[in-house]
Design a protein around this motif. Structure first.
Motif: not given
Length: 280
Positions: A44-56
């Motif tokens: 998520i932190l690296q931008g490799r996930s469907a989830r965004s850092a804002d969602e986390l």
């Protein structure tokens, strides 16, 4: 003023995030799944996930763990530093005469201790060349930084843009590159030992005739990386997004291992880098 700064690695942050989430809702987290959870948080932190850092961050806002405010601040600092990877360091070389605090390295060369000040004021010409760096965290570099003949011990390249840099004939020991961009970097003739690349982008990297011992390259994208004539001794590659990679005349071995273990290590390296091994 561009505020480059040293930040923790995404992996280190992910461990701390996992601690907070587990403390906040212990029944929701299986300790046996911790490694997988940390990897997913890092994605998520690296931008490799469907989830965004804002969602986390929204999820973490519900966390009642006392450690969370400091973790949130470090996450935001990490994300800001990642945004600066595309912003060129543009300070002119400092014309100011620095009063260096010199120390003798193990081989008599001088150790410069003013990286932070130089980053703020502009790096003097040849600041990096034939120098000795120990426990320095590099978070910004000028284009064409020249580490020719330098020694680096226990250093970190922390979310750092390393562009058109030279490490020719350098010696790099126990050093980490994390969440960094290495583009048009020349490592020819260098020695790297116990040096690791995590979550980095490597493109057009000339790594011919170097010695790499016990180095790991994990969760990286690699394209135009040339290991021709290089010795890869006990090196591992994992979860690589591979483009064009050259292993021509490379020696892939594992000191202290059996012939079968060396053979398997070689197969694993070729497989991880997506390179077809030439028939014997």
């Amino acid at each position: 003023m561009i505020n480059y700064k040293a930040v923790p690695s995404g992996l280190a942050l992910s461990r701390r995030i996992a601690d907070c989430l587990e403390a906040s809702a212990p029944r929701s987290y299986d300790p046996d799944e911790r490694s997988r959870a940390i990897q997913e948080l890092n994605d998520i932190l690296q931008g490799r996930s469907a989830r965004s850092a804002d969602e986390l961050l929204a999820e973490l806002d519900k966390c009642e763990d006392a450690r969370f405010p400091a973790v949130r601040e470090d996450i935001q600092a990490f994300l800001r530093q990642k945004e600066l990877l595309t912003v060129p360091y543009d300070k002119r070389p400092s014309q100011r005469r620095f009063t260096f605090d010199w120390m003798n390295g193990v081989d008599g060369r001088r150790l410069k201790k003013l990286y932070d000040r130089a980053a703020r004021e502009g790096f003097p010409t040849d600041f990096f060349r034939e120098s000795y760096f120990d426990h320095v965290t590099f978070y910004c570099l000028p284009k064409f930084a020249d580490f020719l003949g330098s020694e680096l011990h226990n250093c970190k390249f922390a979310v750092c843009s390393v562009k058109s840099a030279s490490f020719i004939l350098s010696h790099v020991y126990d050093t980490e590159f994390y969440s960094s961009i290495l583009n048009y970097v020349d490592l020819c003739g260098a020695v790297l030992a116990n040096t690791h690349f995590q979550d980095c982008e490597l493109s057009n990297v000339l790594a011919q005739k170097i010695l790499m011992k016990r180095c790991n390259t994990i969760d990286c994208t690699m394209d135009g990386v040339d290991y021709a004539g290089t010795i890869l001794d006990g090196c591992t590659f994992g979860r690589i997004t591979a483009g064009t990679i050259c292993l021509d005349w490379a020696t892939i071995t594992q000191t202290g291992a059996t012939a079968e273990e060396c053979y398997q290590n070689r197969k694993d390296v070729y497989r991880a880098l997506g390179v077809k091994e030439a028939a014997a």
